[in-house]
Structures are given as structure tokens and as C-alpha cells.
Design a protein around this motif. Structure first.
Motif, PDB file in Angstrom:
ATOM      1  N   GLU B  16       5.934   0.075   4.371  1.00  0.00           N
ATOM      2  CA  GLU B  16       6.275   0.289   5.863  1.00  0.00           C
ATOM      3  C   GLU B  16       5.458   1.386   6.141  1.00  0.00           C
ATOM      4  O   GLU B  16       5.089   2.169   5.294  1.00  0.00           O
ATOM      5  N   GLU B  18       4.356   5.068   7.322  1.00  0.00           N
ATOM      6  CA  GLU B  18       5.125   6.425   6.928  1.00  0.00           C
ATOM      7  C   GLU B  18       6.219   6.261   6.093  1.00  0.00           C
ATOM      8  O   GLU B  18       7.261   6.841   6.149  1.00  0.00           O
ATOM      9  N   ASP B  19       5.840   5.484   4.931  1.00  0.00           N
ATOM     10  CA  ASP B  19       6.834   5.238   3.873  1.00  0.00           C
ATOM     11  C   ASP B  19       6.095   4.997   2.563  1.00  0.00           C
ATOM     12  O   ASP B  19       4.779   5.291   2.423  1.00  0.00           O
ATOM     13  N   GLU B  49      10.220  19.504 -11.197  1.00  0.00           N
ATOM     14  CA  GLU B  49      11.203  18.998 -12.154  1.00  0.00           C
ATOM     15  C   GLU B  49      11.108  17.710 -12.244  1.00  0.00           C
ATOM     16  O   GLU B  49      10.583  16.889 -11.397  1.00  0.00           O
ATOM     17  N   VAL B  51      11.643  14.490 -11.604  1.00  0.00           N
ATOM     18  CA  VAL B  51      12.384  13.537 -10.308  1.00  0.00           C
ATOM     19  C   VAL B  51      11.302  12.452  -9.746  1.00  0.00           C
ATOM     20  O   VAL B  51      10.434  13.297  -9.322  1.00  0.00           O
ATOM     21  N   GLU B  54       9.797   8.791  -5.252  1.00  0.00           N
ATOM     22  CA  GLU B  54       9.999   7.561  -4.513  1.00  0.00           C
ATOM     23  C   GLU B  54      11.284   7.607  -3.463  1.00  0.00           C
ATOM     24  O   GLU B  54      11.083   6.951  -2.517  1.00  0.00           O
ATOM     25  N   ASP B  55      12.186   8.377  -3.838  1.00  0.00           N
ATOM     26  CA  ASP B  55      13.353   8.752  -2.965  1.00  0.00           C
ATOM     27  C   ASP B  55      13.023   9.879  -2.095  1.00  0.00           C
ATOM     28  O   ASP B  55      13.878  10.201  -1.147  1.00  0.00           O
ATOM     29  N   GLY B  56      11.832  10.226  -1.936  1.00  0.00           N
ATOM     30  CA  GLY B  56      11.368  11.529  -1.049  1.00  0.00           C
ATOM     31  C   GLY B  56      11.209  10.949   0.615  1.00  0.00           C
ATOM     32  O   GLY B  56      10.852   9.903   0.569  1.00  0.00           O
ATOM     33  N   LEU B  57      11.151  12.009   1.323  1.00  0.00           N
ATOM     34  CA  LEU B  57      10.579  11.808   2.702  1.00  0.00           C
ATOM     35  C   LEU B  57       9.237  11.900   2.981  1.00  0.00           C
ATOM     36  O   LEU B  57       8.736  12.930   2.875  1.00  0.00           O
ATOM     37  N   MET B  59       6.896  12.410   5.880  1.00  0.00           N
ATOM     38  CA  MET B  59       6.495  12.792   7.214  1.00  0.00           C
ATOM     39  C   MET B  59       4.942  13.181   7.332  1.00  0.00           C
ATOM     40  O   MET B  59       4.504  14.128   6.835  1.00  0.00           O
ATOM     41  N   GLU B  64       8.043  14.989   0.762  1.00  0.00           N
ATOM     42  CA  GLU B  64       8.821  15.909   0.242  1.00  0.00           C
ATOM     43  C   GLU B  64       9.856  15.588  -0.818  1.00  0.00           C
ATOM     44  O   GLU B  64      10.412  14.377  -0.894  1.00  0.00           O
ATOM     45  N   PRO B  66      12.880  14.753  -3.170  1.00  0.00           N
ATOM     46  CA  PRO B  66      14.277  14.521  -2.688  1.00  0.00           C
ATOM     47  C   PRO B  66      15.254  15.402  -3.318  1.00  0.00           C
ATOM     48  O   PRO B  66      16.516  15.468  -2.981  1.00  0.00           O
ATOM     49  N   MET B  67      14.800  16.406  -4.544  1.00  0.00           N
ATOM     50  CA  MET B  67      15.735  16.841  -5.188  1.00  0.00           C
ATOM     51  C   MET B  67      15.761  18.458  -4.580  1.00  0.00           C
ATOM     52  O   MET B  67      16.928  18.744  -4.481  1.00  0.00           O
ATOM     53  N   HIS B  68      14.653  19.076  -4.493  1.00  0.00           N
ATOM     54  CA  HIS B  68      14.770  20.311  -4.091  1.00  0.00           C
ATOM     55  C   HIS B  68      13.536  20.917  -3.027  1.00  0.00           C
ATOM     56  O   HIS B  68      13.584  21.922  -2.649  1.00  0.00           O
ATOM     57  N   GLN B  69      13.336  19.840  -2.452  1.00  0.00           N
ATOM     58  CA  GLN B  69      12.416  20.063  -1.051  1.00  0.00           C
ATOM     59  C   GLN B  69      11.109  20.506  -1.626  1.00  0.00           C
ATOM     60  O   GLN B  69      10.561  21.272  -0.381  1.00  0.00           O
TER      61      GLN B  69
END
Lengths: 409, 105
Positions: B16, B18-19, B49, B51, B54-57, B59, B64, B66-69
């Protein structure tokens, strides 16, 4: 004469304030006065990757010390013992005077200490800084029956690391759940089960009545008269802002240094940032004090802007994390004073999140999942809380629907 | 001359706008992004680290963690926000017949 900016405290807020000030002003002199020998470093790994030998001392220093050299920011390792706000002077324990035009106080917070009625107080270990972490790491090498007092983030993170080092760990918490009442009970229970499944023993609802020593070991008497043995004790029982230097001064203190939304204190040309500051948050219309990585950084940056004359409100939504075993817990916004809770997700493999709503708007959320699984949704929650928008609760509670669609462009 | 190492990721409809999606190839793992102006690819794991992003945002042009931004620029891989300080490796991407390809070294 160059304008002198002094930053008291050598942690994350101090570093980011210094960098931001330099970014906005090439001319001022910027000096950080820190109590630790090390240049500003990252604290989160101390209880995790540093104890686990995955990161060493050098890895912790913020993006290496070049930042300070390149940006002409000076770091002086010193202990300040006196402050005179009238003459704008700080005095160190070896009588050296430091004059400032603008002072930023970023002294952080310090551990609450366990009070014992014998001489064992000095044998209880705490973990806040690198020196303490070094000592713990060295001393636990030949210890195998470790008791941790306090079931907050730091105690649990240490418990997780020690378990991974194959130590026998018992954690004692005074409250009836881990991590305090701000964490939803189901999440606190999942964290507890994870520790127990790894072999850690968790004891809730018990106070420490007495600690005594026999040979090289300790006996811990609990409030139900049961006894525990330990060969090493670590306590993580909360912290308080480091303000003792200012107690007999005109600086307004109340749960830290009272600071407005521009990081300004009650005294002209004196700013405060990070853990030590009890600041006015314009979105929440109340004073709050935060202790987190993100806050230390962002509040430092905000102070740097204001010191440089760029009047900037601090409106950052609180966010923090804790890593234990393979789990990552995240908390965002304000998770109290809500009128509705919505649950998303069913298991920690894909992440579970509790959203806190008031008047149909998201105020905060707490999530737990295998590393990374709750991050995106927690981040979206932060953005929604910032905008204070009403949200479609069906989407929030439906794991199959991405939350991205709730953020309007 | 050897064929350049372009690997098919999938159809452009698989991402999609922006994904991102995760793409594994051999023992390597990547993130493939669809931004408003096209497709991009980076290493899968955060440089801070281990991680997966794939689970990040996503924008704008940023991903970003997903674990520590930690934040990275998707197009350049530049680490923009702590705790990330090491840049993310990026890979060339092309679209051919509505299929996305990334070039792996």
C-alpha cells in the motif's frame, strides 16, 4: 566576551541541549559540567545489553565523543557543591568557580535508597550509572542467588538479564502487581508469567522487614515472616529528582525544579530539562515530571532552542519502553483519568495493546509484544493523542484493520 | 556479461502507499517501501538493535523503528534520530511490468 552557557549535569538532556544550542548559535561558549568521568552515554543498555556483555562501555557513549569535539562543546568532569544565582556562579568541590550567562540544570534523578537499621545499607546495589553497572557486572560473576527488591522497569530488566546469565533470581514487589498500577493488570500479569516461565521467582504484596548477614550471605525477612536467602541484593525502588544543591536557594522546587513550558525556571536565565524538571505541559494543562529516554532527549532539545532565543513550547507526548527477555513494552500518553479502555490483539506474538480513551479521544496506550510488534500502533497512538482526535473504536479494537487509516493527513 | 542481480519482490499492488513489506531472499532480509513517488528498499533490520523494521511506521520519506523509535530516511538510509546512529543500507529498486525488483549486491 562570548556568552557563556553552562549545563549542569552530563546526561542525555545535557548533551542534546548542548547540541541544539550549538546548532542555533555558532558563537556562544557551551560547557557541560558532569559528575561522571564518561562523556554522555546511553543508559537503557546498562540493565540489558551491557550486563549481558552484548555492548561494552564504548558502545554506550552517544554516537561517540566526536559530537562534542566537532561542535565545540566542552565537557568538564567536576562536582559542583555550591550555586549562587545572584552572581551567576557555580563552585566545585575543589573551589573552582564557573561563571555563566545562562544556566541549564539537567542533573537528572537519583535512586531512592532502602533504609535499613543496620550497617548493610552499603551492601545493597543499585543501577543507574555506568559505574554501578560495572560493579554489579563484576560482582555477580560468582553469585547465583540474587534477590531484586522492586518490581518496576529497572528491577524487571535486571531480572531478565540475570536470568539470561543463568542466575537464580527472586524479585520482591511491595504492590499487588508488577510495574505499578499505571500498567494494565493483564499486561503486568503477562510480564510476570514470562519471568516465571524463564525460572525467575516473583513475590508480590510483600515488604522487606529486615536484612541480616550470615557468613557471606544475606537473610531477608519479609512482611509475612517468611525468609529468603541471597548472595547478592539489588534494589530498584524508584527515584527522586537530583535537587539537593538547590534546596536552600531561591529556585522554586516542587517534585523537582518547577519549570514552565519553555524550560524556564523561577530564576531568570536559569533553565531546567529532563528528569529533574517538573514542567508545565500545555496539552495536559498540568505539571508533570518524566523519567525516560525520549523525554530526556526532547526536553533537552527544547531547552536548547529556548536558550538560543527560539521560544519553543514543550508539547511532546510522553513515551517510554522496557525490554525484558524477547518482549518490548511501550507506554505512550497519559494512561490515567480515562473513561474507556479498548483492547487490541490477543497474544504477545502479535502484540496486545490497551488504549485509554476519554470523551472518545485517545489519551494514551500501553502495549506488550515480541520485540517490535506494538511499536507502530503505539506510535500512531502518540500521533492521535497529540491531535486529540475522536477515533473509530471499531478500528482500534480490530487487529485486522491497520491503524494508519486513523491518521488524517 | 553477467546479468545484474535484480530479484523480483512481487507485484506493485502488494504494498500500500506509504507502507512497506518485508522481503526475504536467501539468508538476507529487506524492507521494500512504497512512497508517494515510487518504490525503495533497505536492509530489514534496524542498525540499533536486531529488530525488523517491517513493523515500523512509514511517514513521508522516513521509517521509524517499532522498538525504540530510531528514525531513518528511506531513500538515503541516513540515521536521523537516536537511538539509531548507524545508517541503514539501501538498495536500488525498479518496476517492470507492474513488478518490483530490487538489486542485491
Amino acid at each position: 566576551m562570548k556568552k557563556k552557557i553552562l549545563i549542569l549535569g552530563g546526561g542525555q538532556s545535557a548533551l542534546y541541549a548542548a547540541r541544539e544550542t550549538r546548532r542555533n548559535d555558532e558563537k556562544v561558549s557551551i560547557t557541560i559540567l558532569g559528575e561522571e568521568k564518561q562523556l554522555p552515554y546511553e543508559r537503557p543498555p546498562l540493565s540489558k545489553d551491557y550486563l549481558l556483555n552484548k555492548k561494552n562501555e564504548e558502545d554506550l557513549v552517544f554516537n561517540n565523543s566526536k559530537i562534542l569535539d566537532d561542535k565545540k562543546i566542552f565537557y568538564i568532569n567536576t562536582n559542583i557543591e555550591k550555586v549562587d544565582f545572584n552572581t551567576k556562579t557555580l563552585v566545585s568541590n575543589n573551589e573552582k568557580e564557573y561563571r555563566y550567562d545562562i544556566l541549564l540544570i539537567a542533573t537528572g534523578s537519583e535512586n531512592n535508597k532502602l533504609k535499613l537499621d543496620n550497617n548493610l545499607e552499603n551492601e545493597i546495589h543499585y543501577l543507574r550509572n555506568l559505574e554501578e553497572a560495572k560493579i554489579i557486572k563484576k560482582k555477580i560473576e560468582n553469585k547465583n542467588n540474587i534477590v531484586i527488591i522492586g518490581g518496576g522497569f529497572i528491577g524487571l530488566e535486571i531480572a531478565s538479564s540475570l536470568s539470561q546469565l543463568n542466575k537464580k533470581v527472586t524479585l520482591i514487589e511491595i504492590g499487588n502487581q508488577l510495574m505499578g498500577r499505571i500498567i494494565p493488570k493483564p499486561i503486568a500479569d503477562l510480564v510476570k508469567h514470562t519471568h516465571e516461565a524463564a525460572g525467575n521467582k516473583i513475590i508480590l504484596n510483600k515488604q522487606i522487614l529486615q536484612i541480616s548477614k550470615f557468613n557471606e550471605n544475606y537473610k531477608i525477612l519479609l512482611s509475612d515472616n517468611s525468609e529468603l536467602e541471597a548472595d547478592f541484593i539489588i534494589a530498584g525502588i524508584g527515584s527522586k529528582p537530583s535537587v539537593s544543591l538547590f534546596e536552600n536557594t531561591d529556585l522554586k522546587l516542587d517534585n523537582g525544579i518547577v519549570t514552565n513550558e519553555f524550560c524556564e525556571t523561577s530564576i531568570k536565565d536559569v533553565y531546567a530539562a529532563g528528569d529533574v524538571s517538573n514542567f508545565y505541559h500545555p496539552l495536559y494543562k498540568q505539571y508533570i515530571r518524566l523519567e525516560s529516554y525520549q523525554h530526556a532527549q526532547n526536553h533537552g532539545i527544547c531547552a536548547g532552542k529556548n536558550i538560543s532565543g527560539l521560544k519553543t513550547e514543550y508539547t511532546s507526548i510522553p513515551w517510554m519502553w522496557s525490554d525484558q527477555f524477547n518482549l518490548n513494552l511501550q507506554l505512550t500518553g497519559i494512561c490515567e483519568n480515562f473513561d474507556e479502555i479498548i483492547e487490541r490483539g490477543k497474544n504477545i506474538e502479535n502484540g496486545i495493546i490497551y488504549f485509554f480513551l476519554k470523551n472518545k479521544s485517545i489519551k494514551g496506550a500501553c502495549g506488550l509484544g515480541v520485540a517490535g510488534k506494538v511499536g507502530r500502533d503505539i506510535r500512531i497512538t502518540t500521533k492521535l493523542a497529540e491531535k486529540n482526535v475522536m477515533v473509530d473504536k471499531r478500528i482500534l479494537g480490530d487487529e485486522s484493520q491497520k491503524l494508519n487509516k486513523l491518521i488524517s493527513k | 556479461m553477467a546479468e545484474e542481480n535484480w530479484i523480483e519482490v512481487g507485484s506493485i499492488d502488494s504494498i500500500e502507499e506509504e507502507d512497506l513489506i518485508r522481503f526475504d531472499h536467501g539468508d538476507k532480509t529487506f524492507c521494500v517501501y512504497r512512497l508517494t513517488d515510487g518504490f525503495y528498499a533497505t536492509d530489514g533490520y534496524c542498525t540499533h538493535e536486531v529488530v525488523h523494521l517491517e513493523d515500523g511506521l512509514v511517514m513521508d520519506d522516513e521509517i521509524e523503528c517499532p522498538m525504540h523509535q530510531g528514525v531513518f530516511n528511506i531513500k538515503s538510509g541516513e540515521a536521523l534520530s537516536p537511538p539509531a546512529c548507524e545508517d541503514l543500507k539501501t538498495y536500488p529498486v525498479k518496476v517492470d511490468n507492474d513488478k518490483i525488483f530490487i538489486k542485491i549486491d
